[in-house]
Write an enzyme that holds these catalytic residues in place. Sequence first.
Site, PDB file in Angstrom:
ATOM      1  N   HIS A   1      15.154  78.620  26.230  1.00  0.00           N
ATOM      2  CA  HIS A   1      15.504  80.021  25.971  1.00  0.00           C
ATOM      3  C   HIS A   1      14.317  80.922  26.318  1.00  0.00           C
ATOM      4  CE1 HIS A   1      18.142  77.587  23.446  1.00  0.00           C
ATOM      5  NE2 HIS A   1      18.990  78.590  23.424  1.00  0.00           N
TER       6      HIS A   1
ATOM      7  N   HIS B   1      18.996  84.571  27.919  1.00  0.00           N
ATOM      8  CA  HIS B   1      18.927  84.058  26.551  1.00  0.00           C
ATOM      9  C   HIS B   1      18.702  82.554  26.507  1.00  0.00           C
ATOM     10  CE1 HIS B   1      19.799  83.581  22.249  1.00  0.00           C
ATOM     11  NE2 HIS B   1      20.415  82.479  22.631  1.00  0.00           N
TER      12      HIS B   1
ATOM     13  N   GLU C   1      23.072  79.965  -3.678  1.00  0.00           N
ATOM     14  CA  GLU C   1      22.720  78.541  -3.579  1.00  0.00           C
ATOM     15  C   GLU C   1      21.959  78.231  -2.295  1.00  0.00           C
ATOM     16  OE1 GLU C   1      26.374  78.860  -6.185  1.00  0.00           O
ATOM     17  OE2 GLU C   1      25.809  79.622  -4.190  1.00  0.00           O
TER      18      GLU C   1
ATOM     19  N   HIS D   1      36.187  72.805  -8.631  1.00  0.00           N
ATOM     20  CA  HIS D   1      34.843  72.529  -9.128  1.00  0.00           C
ATOM     21  C   HIS D   1      34.556  71.026  -9.251  1.00  0.00           C
ATOM     22  CE1 HIS D   1      34.672  76.756  -9.801  1.00  0.00           C
ATOM     23  NE2 HIS D   1      33.592  76.726 -10.563  1.00  0.00           N
TER      24      HIS D   1
END
Length: 656
Positions: A24, A255, A402, A464
């Site tokens: 890149h 890129h 998280e 859960h």
Amino acid sequence: MENNMANAIRALSMDAIQKANSGHPGMPMGMADVATVLFNRFMKIDPANPDWADRDRFVLSAGHGSMLLYSMHHLLGYNDMPMAQISNFRQMGARTAGHPEYGHAKGIETTTGPLGSGIATAVGMALAERMQNARFGDALVDHHTYVIVGDGCLMEGISHEAIDFAGNLGLGKMIVMWDDNSICIDGDTALSTGTDQMKRFDAAKWHTIAIDGHDKEAVAKAIKAAKADPRPSFIACKTIIGYGAPNKQGTAATHGAPLGDDEIAAAREFLNWPHAPFTIPSDIKAAWEAIATKGNKAQGKWAARLEGSSHAKAFRAALAGPDLAALNTALTEYRKGLSADAPKVATRKASQMALEVINATTDVTIGGSADLTGSNLTKTSTTDPVSADDFSGRYIYYGVREHGMAAAMNGLALHGGFVPYGGTFLVFADYMRGAMRLSSLMGNRVIYVLTHDSIGLGEDGPTHQPVETIASLRAIPNLNVYRPADAVETAEAWELALGDENTPSVLCLSRQGLPTLRTTHSDELRSAKGAYVLREAEGARDVTIIATGSEVEIAMDAADKLAESGIKAAVVSAPCFERFKVQSAAYRSDVLGNAPRIGIEAAIQQSWGGLLGDNSAFIGMDSFGASAPADQLYTHFGITAQAVVDAAITLMPTRK
């Protein structure tokens, strides 16, 4: 001279990528001016002492632009980055991997590549700097964390978690420079985003500045202003991707692909760089090496301050990590009491009990939770909160972030001086898996306290209940997954996790209370071998029952029932498959035996193949869970002692 210094980055980048036929070039060429000013005028580093504790940290969050980093490391004189490494970019055995890999070369502060992970990890580094500064003062700890991000980093969701968290804590030593080139792989960034990043960072309580990223004086002025502001800073650097490639710059063509020989020739003319590939004039190399010389002098002065500091002993001890011998002494005595008292507690509670001992014995452990402190039970009596007003604490309220929490813990660990642990529900490991994978890839001592580990959590229901999560975590290389059966095994798991300097750990912990099964004390950490015979059969085994966590209790009950029928069963507790796998063949054979085997785990069977073999049965889950009290769920899904008895009888032809 800074023009030539920047063009050296551009030349090395385009030449290395062209030779590799892969890479890149756009970001290194576009951000060369910003990086040159940053390193030449501001960065405090010493390539001769790359692990200097008070060095500035530089994180290339846009890790696909790795040749920017490798070029600078060669130019600065890192002794493991000769030109041969540059010319072997992306080749087998080279340190110059496609994305920066922590541990492959000196000066790489963290593995980056998954976009957004770098800025989020850098937050942990910047937090660690403030926390160490609160303990040891400016004379020993006073450095910045600089980050280069791209558009992709800021699109990723983890960036929001990181930005919000850093702004709320006021991490003023963190400075982020955005490669604002308006180009992504698919084309113009307007195809997929219209966010006003300045307003976004403003809203998160950051200091923001917008500049021309090719105006070196503007870059320097912005960094100087950022260093003076007490808030974390965001510098939007308007750049041209692939700057210097006259026919391709400013387009997505630069890129992620080599420029091609013709465009490289045109770039050399455009940049007035007449030098052959992989050739740097001595005066330009000397200008870069002067940065290293300046840093070496600063490191020498710091080392002298350390020698004369009253904090020297404590500072070195923090960098060395926890005193494992002291922890063993304290935890051995603690486990002795557990075996005698035999408490019935959830292993999440047993974890908190062990942490009380650990956190009173060492002060390098740093706890936290993703807004589940009262459920994960990760806070102890000796861990005061960390806040923007007081960084001396040892407990971090990460909020419902998280992924950001896991990345920040990686940064805390990489910075040095701390061993982080953080909690959430086990099912939410899926939210932070990318950072957990990087913990394993980098070999960070990070401890994940993941509670509510099965259908045993009950009424919260299948959203859960992590039936597949344990197996998926066991699939990650260099990650020890512990599922302790009682308070004794939980304490052992903590001691083992703290002792694994180059391996992260997961503690899968129950919501429901579990009896103490290890009622006879042993100084030996039996969990260290991953699996062991908890109860041997009286005579030759008819069946071996292997279980983890809350299901070991079921295995013991089943063994009692089988004994009543004259069937001799051994019970094996297997708290850590990864540790068991690396034991000797003889040990594994002794533990598992030759009799038919039954595995029990309130989760899917995947990952059990190495323990069960052909003549076996598995008692567990093959579907998602349900919402009901835990005892009803175990009965409904057939995870019972009677189910184990029935399976044992089925496996024994003479008993059918």
